[in-house]
Design an enzyme around this catalytic site. Structure first.
Site, PDB file in Angstrom:
ATOM      1  N   GLU A   1       1.853  -9.202  14.717  1.00  0.00           N
ATOM      2  CA  GLU A   1       2.494 -10.333  15.370  1.00  0.00           C
ATOM      3  C   GLU A   1       2.199 -10.411  16.863  1.00  0.00           C
ATOM      4  OE1 GLU A   1       6.658  -9.921  14.668  1.00  0.00           O
ATOM      5  OE2 GLU A   1       6.672  -7.828  15.276  1.00  0.00           O
TER       6      GLU A   1
ATOM      7  N   VAL B   1       0.850  -1.189   0.000  1.00  0.00           N
ATOM      8  CA  VAL B   1       0.000   0.000   0.000  1.00  0.00           C
ATOM      9  C   VAL B   1       0.884   1.236   0.000  1.00  0.00           C
ATOM     10  CG1 VAL B   1      -1.785   1.265   1.255  1.00  0.00           C
ATOM     11  CG2 VAL B   1      -1.793  -1.248   1.257  1.00  0.00           C
TER      12      VAL B   1
ATOM     13  N   ASP C   1       0.403  -4.334  18.739  1.00  0.00           N
ATOM     14  CA  ASP C   1       1.406  -3.285  18.542  1.00  0.00           C
ATOM     15  C   ASP C   1       0.707  -2.036  18.032  1.00  0.00           C
ATOM     16  OD1 ASP C   1       3.829  -2.012  18.491  1.00  0.00           O
ATOM     17  OD2 ASP C   1       4.751  -3.279  16.974  1.00  0.00           O
TER      18      ASP C   1
ATOM     19  N   ASP D   1       1.657  -4.943  11.049  1.00  0.00           N
ATOM     20  CA  ASP D   1       2.341  -5.552  12.205  1.00  0.00           C
ATOM     21  C   ASP D   1       1.367  -6.136  13.236  1.00  0.00           C
ATOM     22  OD1 ASP D   1       4.637  -4.899  10.955  1.00  0.00           O
ATOM     23  OD2 ASP D   1       5.353  -3.475  12.434  1.00  0.00           O
TER      24      ASP D   1
END
Length: 370
Positions: free
Chosen positions: A253, A124, A233, A251
């Site tokens: 994770e 993106v 996060d 992100d």
């Protein structure tokens, strides 16, 4: 901070990765070639990113990003990099909410092609508030923006959390449940204790981090409230913006089931981390941006849920960040970039603010925007 060496983020050879990626891509899209393969300078120290374009007659050139697990030989920041978990999380959020999550294209669980599992998603275009130097420093697009533009970005970013927490059914995220017994919050904190134990294995303990865990026990919420899917996060440095509007949330994770305030505390504290560093180097930073009271009030307006026990959750965010900072410092020592001082707590960049939170004085200090 301005002169400290930037920690090494990878030990991999980008050219070799490019050749192996092209070979793998041909198995998924015959006749395709990976071109313009680059490793962004902003690459993190957890999972790594490659940017590339696909050259193929049908469809035409497509911009992609590839996330692969950290090289275990590189003294990784986290003990486990579950790419399947991240892939499934992004698919879930993309399917069950209106958050702008990049569409994931392929998942490769076999470590053979690139040496570790990875997934590919659509890339993106846009811009991200920088971490180095932090967006609170002068000389970047967010700092140079007007107050109105930053207010727009702030409101739109908080709305991402509100929509995630309200739209994605927590039962659909059962695969993200953390191991152990007790409530999701108890499991969340227990996972951080386990992470800390892994970080200090063979290294010096941190009295400050251990005192922060003790302080959490005394502040524990009487009512932990609803469990929702947390981004994990949750900070603006993990969002791509078109102008001042979010166009991609990255992100995932650290995603996990937890109370809403886990994400909110992380958002509030990670901004305070950058703001405190900036003030420490003699710059005013952005003291009116992402203030705790504004974040809480706007989230309450959007969801009908008034955040509570935020002293606990901001301390928890600072504690979690301290464990990561300690691991990064020990990683730098492993590569000979720093030496470990007699007091390991000084390796934690925000040891002063974390200590103030443990003592219960941080949010009452002059200049700290509640």
């Amino acid at each position: 901070m301005a002169t400290a060496p930037r920690p090494r983020t990878t030990t991999r050879d980008p050219e070799e990765l490019a050749h192996r990626l092209t070979a793998w891509l041909g198995t998924r899209l015959p006749g395709a070639e990976a071109v313009n393969v680059t490793v962004p300078e902003s690459n993190g120290m957890s999972s790594e990113t490659l940017l590339f374009d696909i050259e193929h007659p049908e469809p035409p050139l497509r911009a992609c990003a590839l996330r692969l697990a950290a090289d275990p030989a590189a003294y990784s920041v986290f003990p486990v990099y579950d790419m399947v978990r991240q892939y499934r999380t992004m698919r879930l959020v993309g399917e069950r909410s209106d958050l702008p999550v990049p569409r994931v294209r392929w998942l490769e669980e076999d470590p053979g092609p690139l040496g570790t599992p990875f997934f590919v998603m659509e890339r993106v275009a846009g811009r991200v508030p920088p971490d180095v130097m932090p967006y609170t420093y002068e000389g970047n697009w967010l700092h140079a923006a007007s107050d109105r533009e930053r207010e727009h970005l702030e409101a739109a970013s908080i709305a991402l959390l509100a929509r995630l927490h309200d739209q994605v059914p927590s039962k659909d995220a059962d695969f993200l449940a953390l191991p152990g017994d007790g409530s999701p919050l108890r499991r969340h904190v227990a996972s951080q204790r386990a992470y800390y134990a892994w970080v200090i294995d063979g290294r010096s303990r941190s009295p400050l981090i251990e005192s922060a865990f003790d302080r959490l026990d005394t502040l524990w919420p009487r009512d932990e409230g609803e469990t929702v899917l947390n981004w994990g996060d949750a900070r603006i440095g993990n969002v791509i913006y078109d102008g001042f509007d979010p166009v991609a949330v990255l992100d995932w994770e650290m995603a996990a089931p937890a109370p809403r305030e886990v994400d909110l505390g992380w958002t509030v504290y990670l901004h305070r981390f950058f703001q405190d560093l900036t003030e420490g180097f003699g710059q005013p930073g952005l003291p009116g941006f992402l203030r705790r009271d504004r974040v809480e009030a706007h989230y309450a307006r959007l969801t009908g849920h008034t955040p509570r026990d935020m002293d606990f959750y901001t301390l928890y965010a600072a504690l979690r960040h301290a464990i990561v900072m300690l691991r990064i410092a020990y990683r730098q020592a492993h590569f000979g970039e720093v030496t470990v001082p007699p007091d390991p707590d000084t390796l934690i960049l925000h040891h002063g603010s974390l200590r103030a939170m443990v003592q219960g004085s941080y949010w009452d200090e002059p200049g700290v925007a509640r």
